[in-house]
Design a protein around this motif. Structure first.
Motif, PDB file in Angstrom:
ATOM      1  N   ASP A   1     -22.666 -35.801  66.697  1.00 16.07           N
ATOM      2  CA  ASP A   1     -23.269 -36.172  67.981  1.00 16.07           C
ATOM      3  C   ASP A   1     -23.848 -37.578  67.983  1.00 16.07           C
ATOM      4  O   ASP A   1     -24.509 -37.986  68.941  1.00 16.07           O
ATOM      5  CB  ASP A   1     -24.353 -35.162  68.382  1.00 16.07           C
TER       6      ASP A   1
ATOM      7  N   PRO B   1     -27.378 -44.776  70.423  1.00 17.57           N
ATOM      8  CA  PRO B   1     -27.074 -43.748  69.436  1.00 17.57           C
ATOM      9  C   PRO B   1     -27.340 -44.260  68.018  1.00 17.57           C
ATOM     10  O   PRO B   1     -26.940 -45.379  67.672  1.00 17.57           O
ATOM     11  CB  PRO B   1     -25.593 -43.456  69.667  1.00 17.57           C
TER      12      PRO B   1
ATOM     13  N   ASP C   1     -35.868 -35.760  66.177  1.00 14.32           N
ATOM     14  CA  ASP C   1     -36.309 -34.383  65.913  1.00 14.32           C
ATOM     15  C   ASP C   1     -36.972 -34.434  64.541  1.00 14.32           C
ATOM     16  O   ASP C   1     -36.329 -34.219  63.519  1.00 14.32           O
ATOM     17  CB  ASP C   1     -35.109 -33.437  65.918  1.00 14.32           C
TER      18      ASP C   1
ATOM     19  N   TYR D   1     -31.951 -39.407  66.634  1.00  8.47           N
ATOM     20  CA  TYR D   1     -30.895 -39.456  67.640  1.00  8.47           C
ATOM     21  C   TYR D   1     -30.668 -40.869  68.168  1.00  8.47           C
ATOM     22  O   TYR D   1     -29.508 -41.255  68.425  1.00  8.47           O
ATOM     23  CB  TYR D   1     -31.224 -38.516  68.802  1.00  8.47           C
ATOM     24  N   GLU D   2     -31.757 -41.625  68.340  1.00  8.42           N
ATOM     25  CA  GLU D   2     -31.626 -42.956  68.920  1.00  8.42           C
ATOM     26  C   GLU D   2     -32.411 -43.986  68.117  1.00  8.42           C
ATOM     27  O   GLU D   2     -33.519 -43.704  67.642  1.00  8.42           O
ATOM     28  CB  GLU D   2     -32.153 -42.981  70.366  1.00  8.42           C
TER      29      GLU D   2
ATOM     30  N   SER E   1     -26.053 -38.783  65.766  1.00  6.19           N
ATOM     31  CA  SER E   1     -27.377 -38.835  65.144  1.00  6.19           C
ATOM     32  C   SER E   1     -27.249 -39.030  63.637  1.00  6.19           C
ATOM     33  O   SER E   1     -26.161 -38.934  63.062  1.00  6.19           O
ATOM     34  CB  SER E   1     -28.152 -37.547  65.441  1.00  6.19           C
TER      35      SER E   1
END
Length: 383
Positions: free
Chosen positions: A275, A230, A217, A224-225, A277
């Motif tokens: 999460d 992850p 993002d 995030y990846e 990230s």
């Protein structure tokens, strides 16, 4: 006070805003001031500080910003006011403000920089010019603003720093036109016959393994990846710890770097998220290749960079430095603050601890950027 001729540095550790400004003025005042550049603790009463600046420097162009720590004649400082005045005999200054950064447009940035440069050129044709950018350090708009302004300036080089808020990360401010502004950036252009060199120093060396960003993002600087996994898991594997054991110390000592035009630029991790990230201090796009880096001696690297520009210039009038807050914290953690203070004093450096640094249209982290200004005037045509 540090008097070096065309640039007069000063600082105050007074906790009251008006008293700090009065002491600062007494340190830096000179008969003909092209501009006053200051860096102040966010703990000061901004209304009182602005009012006193306007009173004691009436008729003088004054710009500045809040910080995550100040750098002055006494080295690293906290809850202080530091900066310098620039003589009108050696500098011509023009400053402008960009407001509403959340709606910033690239084309408007180009026009702004071009217009400001034209204003300066009308007053001071020819000569050497450089730019200083001070920008809201929580705006998350450093990348487009820096890129657009440098493109608009063309061959005129620019460096800068992201304003800070101590370690609170709530709101940061730049000062222009007699008051403080948030969600804003200011560009200061200085023309001078004095020689100058730009600075960029970091103390990290990239390791070999590639990390490809595969989920991101970008506007919110969240990855995030990495390598299809992850982001927290993949980063943890490369630094050799379990994800649940990651601390801010790991992020500070093992940042990642990206190569741009053959040069490594640090992209610092701010924190890990539940999460899986990672949130960064800089924007990162999908597909970017990163490498984990490890640090070498920060003081030695900085001293080498300072020494090199001093030798190139044949003496220093002063240095303006934008020094990442993570470098400040590392120096404190290692007990090297006195060594850093001696270094800043020896090379006549002043500036502030930042939330990010800019140089040549690129926004970076965990770096010191700045400008070293020489003490001898360049020869003009006909001399």
């Amino acid at each position: 006070m540090s008097t070096t001729g065309s640039i007069i540095q000063g600082h105050s550790c007074a906790t009251d805003a008006r008293e700090a400004v009065q002491a600062f003025h007494a340190s830096v005042a000179q008969p003909d001031m092209a501009v006053v550049l200051f860096f102040c603790s966010p703990a000061y009463d901004r209304v009182a500080l602005a009012d006193e600046m306007n009173r004691v420097f009436a008729g003088v162009q004054v710009v500045g910003c809040t910080t995550a720590g100040e750098v002055g004649p006494a080295g690293y400082l906290n809850h202080s006011l530091s900066g310098a005045s620039f003589s009108g005999a050696a500098f011509t200054a023009e400053a402008g403000l960009i407001e509403h950064l959340q709606s910033f447009e690239i084309a408007a940035g180009h026009q702004f920089a071009e217009g400001l440069l034209a204003q300066l050129s009308d007053r001071k044709p020819g000569g050497n010019t450089f730019g200083v950018l001070l920008i809201d350090g929580l705006s998350r708009r450093e990348e487009p603003v820096t890129h657009a302004l440098q493109a608009g300036l063309g061959a005129v080089p620019m460096f800068g720093g992201s304003a800070g808020d101590g370690l609170d990360f709530r709101q940061t401010w730049v000062f222009h036109g007699g008051r403080f502004h948030t969600d804003s950036a200011l560009l200061l252009l200085l023309a001078t016959p004095l020689p100058f060199h730009f600075l960029r120093t970091q103390h990290f060396i990239a390791d070999g393994e590639r990390l490809v960003v595969t989920g991101v993002d970008a506007p919110n600087r969240v990855v995030y990846e990495i390598n299809g996994l992850p982001a927290v898991d993949e980063y943890s594997r490369l630094v050799g710890v379990n994800p649940e054991e990651l601390t801010p110390g790991h992020f500070a000592s093992c940042p990642v770097v990206v190569m741009i035009d053959g040069t490594d630029y640090v992209r610092s991790i701010q924190h890990a998220n539940p999460d899986g990230s990672l949130t960064f201090y800089c924007a990162i796009d999908e597909g970017v290749v990163l490498r984990v880096a490890h640090g070498v001696d920060l003081i030695d690297k900085t001293e080498a960079a300072f020494t090199r520009v001093e030798q190139d210039l044949g003496g220093l009038e002063g240095m303006i430095v934008c020094d990442c807050i993570l470098r400040n914290l590392e120096i404190q953690r290692l007990g090297r603050r006195d060594a850093a203070t001696q270094l800043f004093r020896r090379f006549k450096a002043f500036g502030f601890s930042t939330y990010g640094e800019q140089l040549g249209g690129v926004h970076i982290n965990q770096t010191l950027t700045g400008i070293a200004i020489g003490s001898r005037r360049e020869k003009q045509h006909g001399q």
